[in-house]
Design a protein around this motif. Structure first.
Motif, PDB file in Angstrom:
ATOM      1  N   ARG A 139      -0.675  -1.087   0.181  1.00 52.68           N
ATOM      2  CA  ARG A 139      -1.883  -1.795   0.476  1.00 52.68           C
ATOM      3  C   ARG A 139      -1.789  -2.826   1.852  1.00 52.68           C
ATOM      4  N   ALA A 140      -2.541  -3.107   2.643  1.00 47.47           N
ATOM      5  CA  ALA A 140      -2.482  -3.989   3.905  1.00 47.47           C
ATOM      6  C   ALA A 140      -1.662  -5.415   3.404  1.00 47.47           C
ATOM      7  N   ASP A 141      -2.121  -5.681   2.230  1.00 49.23           N
ATOM      8  CA  ASP A 141      -1.545  -7.129   1.810  1.00 49.23           C
ATOM      9  C   ASP A 141       0.098  -6.688   1.474  1.00 49.23           C
ATOM     10  N   GLY A 142       0.658  -5.670   1.402  1.00 44.36           N
ATOM     11  CA  GLY A 142       1.926  -5.687   0.796  1.00 44.36           C
ATOM     12  C   GLY A 142       2.010  -4.995  -0.463  1.00 44.36           C
ATOM     13  N   HIS A 149       6.977   6.924   0.955  1.00 46.34           N
ATOM     14  CA  HIS A 149       6.153   5.577   1.404  1.00 46.34           C
ATOM     15  C   HIS A 149       4.766   5.976   2.361  1.00 46.34           C
ATOM     16  N   THR A 150       3.688   5.270   1.982  1.00 49.23           N
ATOM     17  CA  THR A 150       2.800   5.458   3.308  1.00 49.23           C
ATOM     18  C   THR A 150       1.916   4.150   2.863  1.00 49.23           C
ATOM     19  N   THR A 151       1.205   4.162   4.089  1.00 46.61           N
ATOM     20  CA  THR A 151       0.087   2.864   4.104  1.00 46.61           C
ATOM     21  C   THR A 151      -1.237   3.566   4.580  1.00 46.61           C
ATOM     22  N   ALA A 152      -1.207   4.696   4.689  1.00 44.98           N
ATOM     23  CA  ALA A 152      -2.467   5.834   5.226  1.00 44.98           C
ATOM     24  C   ALA A 152      -2.679   6.451   4.396  1.00 44.98           C
TER      25      ALA A 152
END
Length: 146
Positions: free
Chosen positions: A18-21, A94-97
């Motif tokens: 997530r955006a907050d890590g 891993h992904t953030t998208a």
């Protein structure tokens, strides 16, 4: 000498950041493996399926979230020996998208979802997944052979 080349078990797991890590985990239930522990979304590759494809498929099946294979990056690789002595190979992506809000799409196998701080994982995280997330978070070499 027996031929063990076809006995390996391969699975793919996702480190969804997530955006907050924070990283998403699922509490396993009624699966016969690591029940009661927090684990990353993921599962076994189907015949004819690449591990990266299995990762995207399992993410959709388990948390109703779409991930493009082009957005997945290798984060960690682990090989351990299973209960029968067969090699178990875990490939962690891993992904953030992603698109869609993660939800528990398999309540018969998952008690709950939890976003966890990868720098402070609780004791009830499945050990191989904990090692993968810790190594990824620290930026250490993406492989473990045990």
């Amino acid at each position: 000498m027996s031929d063990h080349r076809h006995n390996a078990i391969a699975y793919a797991a996702i480190i969804l950041e997530r955006a907050d890590g924070a990283v998403l985990f699922m509490e396993r239930k009624d699966t016969g493996f690591a029940d009661g522990l927090l684990a990353l979304p993921g599962g076994l590759a189907d015949p004819g399926e690449l591990l990266i494809e299995a990762c995207a498929r399992e993410t959709k099946e388990e948390i109703a979230t779409d991930v493009a294979t082009a957005d997945l990056r290798t984060a960690y690789v682990a090989q351990v020996l299973g209960d029968t002595g067969a090699p178990v190979i875990g490939w962690y992506f891993h992904t953030t998208a992603w698109s869609g809000d993660p939800v528990n799409a398999e309540p018969d196998q998952c008690a709950r979802l939890a976003w966890l701080d990868p720098a402070d994982l609780p004791a009830d995280v499945e050990p191989t997944d904990a090692g993968a997330v810790t190594a990824w978070h620290r930026g250490t070499a993406p492989a473990r052979w045990a």
